[in-house]
Design an enzyme around this catalytic site. Structure first.
Site, mmCIF file in Angstrom:
data_model
loop_
_atom_site.group_PDB
_atom_site.id
_atom_site.type_symbol
_atom_site.label_atom_id
_atom_site.label_comp_id
_atom_site.label_asym_id
_atom_site.label_seq_id
_atom_site.Cartn_x
_atom_site.Cartn_y
_atom_site.Cartn_z
ATOM 1 N N GLU A 1 -6.142 -10.862 -0.798
ATOM 2 C CA GLU A 1 -6.872 -10.650 0.474
ATOM 3 C C GLU A 1 -8.384 -10.607 0.217
ATOM 4 O O GLU A 1 -9.099 -9.777 0.725
ATOM 5 C CB GLU A 1 -6.412 -9.352 1.141
ATOM 6 C CG GLU A 1 -4.917 -9.268 1.370
ATOM 7 C CD GLU A 1 -4.502 -7.991 2.074
ATOM 8 O OE1 GLU A 1 -5.372 -7.311 2.653
ATOM 9 O OE2 GLU A 1 -3.297 -7.661 2.070
ATOM 10 N N GLU B 1 0.806 -1.234 0.000
ATOM 11 C CA GLU B 1 0.000 0.000 0.000
ATOM 12 C C GLU B 1 0.837 1.282 0.000
ATOM 13 O O GLU B 1 0.611 2.215 0.772
ATOM 14 C CB GLU B 1 -0.953 -0.020 1.208
ATOM 15 C CG GLU B 1 -1.854 -1.241 1.213
ATOM 16 C CD GLU B 1 -2.720 -1.368 2.468
ATOM 17 O OE1 GLU B 1 -2.832 -0.392 3.231
ATOM 18 O OE2 GLU B 1 -3.265 -2.469 2.687
ATOM 19 N N ASN C 1 1.921 -5.117 -3.148
ATOM 20 C CA ASN C 1 0.550 -5.476 -2.780
ATOM 21 C C ASN C 1 -0.259 -4.221 -2.459
ATOM 22 O O ASN C 1 0.218 -3.335 -1.746
ATOM 23 C CB ASN C 1 0.613 -6.389 -1.541
ATOM 24 C CG ASN C 1 -0.706 -7.059 -1.215
ATOM 25 O OD1 ASN C 1 -1.331 -7.655 -2.087
ATOM 26 N ND2 ASN C 1 -1.138 -6.956 0.025
ATOM 27 N N ASP D 1 -12.130 -10.602 0.171
ATOM 28 C CA ASP D 1 -13.324 -10.763 1.005
ATOM 29 C C ASP D 1 -14.433 -9.930 0.360
ATOM 30 O O ASP D 1 -14.162 -8.933 -0.319
ATOM 31 C CB ASP D 1 -13.128 -10.418 2.489
ATOM 32 C CG ASP D 1 -12.424 -9.091 2.758
ATOM 33 O OD1 ASP D 1 -11.791 -8.972 3.817
ATOM 34 O OD2 ASP D 1 -12.520 -8.189 1.898
ATOM 35 N N HIS E 1 -10.417 -6.412 -1.630
ATOM 36 C CA HIS E 1 -11.419 -6.174 -0.567
ATOM 37 C C HIS E 1 -12.590 -5.452 -1.228
ATOM 38 O O HIS E 1 -12.618 -4.221 -1.296
ATOM 39 C CB HIS E 1 -10.842 -5.298 0.561
ATOM 40 C CG HIS E 1 -9.749 -5.944 1.344
ATOM 41 N ND1 HIS E 1 -9.934 -7.078 2.102
ATOM 42 C CD2 HIS E 1 -8.444 -5.616 1.480
ATOM 43 C CE1 HIS E 1 -8.802 -7.409 2.694
ATOM 44 N NE2 HIS E 1 -7.872 -6.557 2.330
HETATM 45 O O1 G3I Z 1 -2.637 -7.626 19.256
HETATM 46 C C1 G3I Z 1 -3.326 -6.486 19.805
HETATM 47 C C2 G3I Z 1 -3.899 -6.847 21.169
HETATM 48 O O2 G3I Z 1 -2.825 -7.087 22.069
HETATM 49 C C3 G3I Z 1 -4.759 -5.687 21.670
HETATM 50 O O3 G3I Z 1 -5.360 -6.043 22.890
HETATM 51 C C4 G3I Z 1 -5.831 -5.403 20.619
HETATM 52 C C5 G3I Z 1 -6.729 -4.264 21.030
HETATM 53 O O4 G3I Z 1 -6.021 -3.056 20.905
HETATM 54 O O5 G3I Z 1 -5.200 -5.030 19.372
HETATM 55 C C6 G3I Z 1 -4.461 -6.132 18.867
HETATM 56 O O6 G3I Z 1 -3.857 -5.755 17.633
HETATM 57 C C7 G3I Z 1 -4.805 -5.646 16.578
HETATM 58 C C8 G3I Z 1 -4.353 -6.598 15.446
HETATM 59 O O7 G3I Z 1 -5.207 -6.455 14.300
HETATM 60 C C9 G3I Z 1 -4.381 -8.049 15.902
HETATM 61 O O8 G3I Z 1 -5.692 -8.424 16.202
HETATM 62 C C10 G3I Z 1 -4.764 -4.209 16.042
HETATM 63 O O9 G3I Z 1 -5.296 -3.364 17.055
HETATM 64 C C11 G3I Z 1 -5.614 -4.108 14.785
HETATM 65 O O10 G3I Z 1 -5.452 -2.819 14.208
HETATM 66 C C12 G3I Z 1 -5.114 -5.132 13.768
HETATM 67 O O11 G3I Z 1 -5.966 -5.039 12.635
HETATM 68 C C13 G3I Z 1 -5.418 -5.674 11.469
HETATM 69 C C14 G3I Z 1 -5.193 -4.600 10.409
HETATM 70 O O12 G3I Z 1 -4.706 -5.204 9.207
HETATM 71 C C15 G3I Z 1 -4.164 -3.594 10.879
HETATM 72 O O13 G3I Z 1 -4.271 -2.475 10.092
HETATM 73 C C16 G3I Z 1 -6.423 -6.689 10.952
HETATM 74 O O14 G3I Z 1 -6.533 -7.772 11.881
HETATM 75 C C17 G3I Z 1 -5.972 -7.242 9.603
HETATM 76 O O15 G3I Z 1 -6.994 -8.049 9.027
HETATM 77 C C18 G3I Z 1 -5.677 -6.100 8.638
HETATM 78 O O16 G3I Z 1 -5.169 -6.636 7.471
HETATM 79 C C19 G3I Z 1 -4.795 -5.672 6.465
HETATM 80 C C20 G3I Z 1 -3.661 -6.276 5.676
HETATM 81 O O17 G3I Z 1 -2.592 -6.573 6.545
HETATM 82 C C21 G3I Z 1 -3.229 -5.323 4.574
HETATM 83 N N1 G3I Z 1 -4.362 -5.032 3.700
HETATM 84 C C22 G3I Z 1 -5.521 -4.464 4.409
HETATM 85 C C23 G3I Z 1 -5.968 -5.422 5.500
HETATM 86 C C24 G3I Z 1 -7.175 -4.864 6.206
HETATM 87 O O18 G3I Z 1 -6.849 -3.669 6.859
#
Ligand code: G3I
Length: 358
Positions: free
Chosen positions: A279, A170, A213, A281, A249
């Site tokens: 990715e 990105e 990507n 969905d 997406h």
């Molecule tokens: O691990 C912490 C945990 O310790 C904490 O308690 C919790 C609450 O704050 O947060 C947890 O981290 C989260 C992480 O996912 C793991 O669950 C982050 O806050 C959260 O922002 C993160 O979101 C991920 C996101 O990328 C980050 O921007 C999503 O799961 C994931 O599906 C998403 O995937 C991205 C791809 O990598 C790139 N393309 C877009 C896609 C969707 O945004």
């Protein structure tokens, strides 16, 4: 709170919604139970592998949870590729300068190897999920050193076991202004951070395929034009890039034909690059009756896979397995419902894998 604990309790169960709209007739006796005549007995993994197509999805720690046997077995049964949703990003692996923790990533790679699945590496350089120490760097040389160390330590750690990486994720802007997103890497290092990332990744593991990507680039549009110009420029400079990942997406109103997706993917292929849908969905959208939206979702999935096969893309990767754990869970975007049961979209992909020209 773990995502298991957050299992949707308040949600109006999709099955009940379907039942309440008297649509069960479409799917035998229970909400999208096996349709009258499933397209095939084989799993998606069997059908995709028979075509030499990598087909899989993103996983997180739940897949290792001994209480999540259905999930763990389902992912192994249906996918020949997995990618870590978060475990291999910068902050989860390298949360302090020079300090790396590969524990969860290694466990997930072990799951993939145990089930003879390919692991897709995601991702090395991205403006999100960065550790706090990166935000504190203002010097170009310091950020370059940290970026090189991160890339090469991570790629070397998995060398020979991860055959493809999202090297830069990105980096292209969403708007028409500057072609590149104003990330800390661009602001402090300059646009050459992109080619350096690819060169350093290649140095660390010459056997791995290297991808750029991005999202909202599936069809012909301003952003995919900017990605096209970026990767063509990288190729012209001899930068080691092997392919482009189209995150995909989208939603259940997306039109593959109206977006000119086939033409878009073909132009990247003509550059000599591999293309992957990385990715996928397809959340439900609109105000049609639920079963109609599930049908629309199934059609979009089928059209995406058909397009992927038409350009001989090497991988079709969903961003998850079950709606329950999706980052877009409110839209029920994936192939399996909260109880890990296949939805119409699953059978639509089966049908494409059975009937599309080889
Ligand atoms: O691990 C912490 C945990 O310790 C904490 O308690 C919790 C609450 O704050 O947060 C947890 O981290 C989260 C992480 O996912 C793991 O669950 C982050 O806050 C959260 O922002 C993160 O979101 C991920 C996101 O990328 C980050 O921007 C999503 O799961 C994931 O599906 C998403 O995937 C991205 C791809 O990598 C790139 N393309 C877009 C896609 C969707 O945004």
């Amino acid at each position: 709170m773990s995502r298991t604990a957050m299992k949707r309790s308040s949600r109006y169960p999709l099955k009940v919604a379907l039942a309440s709209t008297c649509l069960l007739g479409m799917w035998a006796s229970s909400a999208w139970a096996v349709p009258p005549k499933p397209p095939a007995k084989q799993t998606l993994r069997q059908l995709a592998s028979a075509r030499g197509l990598l087909l899989g999805g993103a996983v997180s720690a739940e897949v290792l949870d001994p209480e999540q046997v259905d999930l763990s077995q389902g992912v192994a049964r249906e996918y020949n590729l997995i990618v870590t949703e978060n475990a291999m990003k910068w902050a989860p692996l390298n949360n302090a300068p020079g300090q790396f923790n590969f524990t969860l990533a290694d466990f997930l790679l072990g799951y993939a190897e145990k089930h003879k699945q390919v692991m897709r590496g995601h991702n090395l350089v991205w403006h999100e999920q960065l550790p706090r120490y990166i935000a504190g760097i203002s010097g170009r040389a310091e950020l370059l050193a940290e970026m090189k160390n991160h890339i090469q330590t991570v790629v070397r750690h998995f060398k020979g076991r991860i055959p493809m990486w999202d090297v830069v994720n990105e980096a292209v802007s969403d708007g028409e202004g500057h072609p590149l997103r104003q990330t800390p890497f661009l602001k402090i290092i300059g646009p050459e951070y992109i080619e350096l990332a690819f060169r350093w990744a290649r140095e660390a593991d010459p056997t791995a395929k290297l991808y750029y990507n991005d999202y909202s680039t599936e069809g012909i549009n301003g952003k995919s034009d900017r990605v096209y110009a970026l990767v063509r420029g990288l190729l012209e400079k001899g930068v080691p890039i092997d392919g482009v990942g189209f995150q995909t997406h989208v939603d259940s109103t997306f039109s593959v034909s109206d977006s000119r997706m086939l033409e878009n993917l073909q132009r990247f292929k003509k550059l000599g690059l591999d293309v992957q849908l990385t990715e996928v969905d397809v959340p439900l959208k609109g105000d049609a009756p639920l079963a109609r939206k599930l049908e629309q979702q199934a059609t979009v999935y089928a059209d995406l896979l058909t397009t992927c096969l038409a350009v001989k893309c090497s991988a079709f990767v969903m961003w998850g397995y079950t709606d329950l754990y999706s980052w877009r869970s409110s839209g029920y975007p994936l192939l399996f419902d909260d109880d890990y049961k296949p939805k119409p979209a699953y059978y639509a992909l089966q049908k494409v894998l059975v009937s599309a020209p080889k």
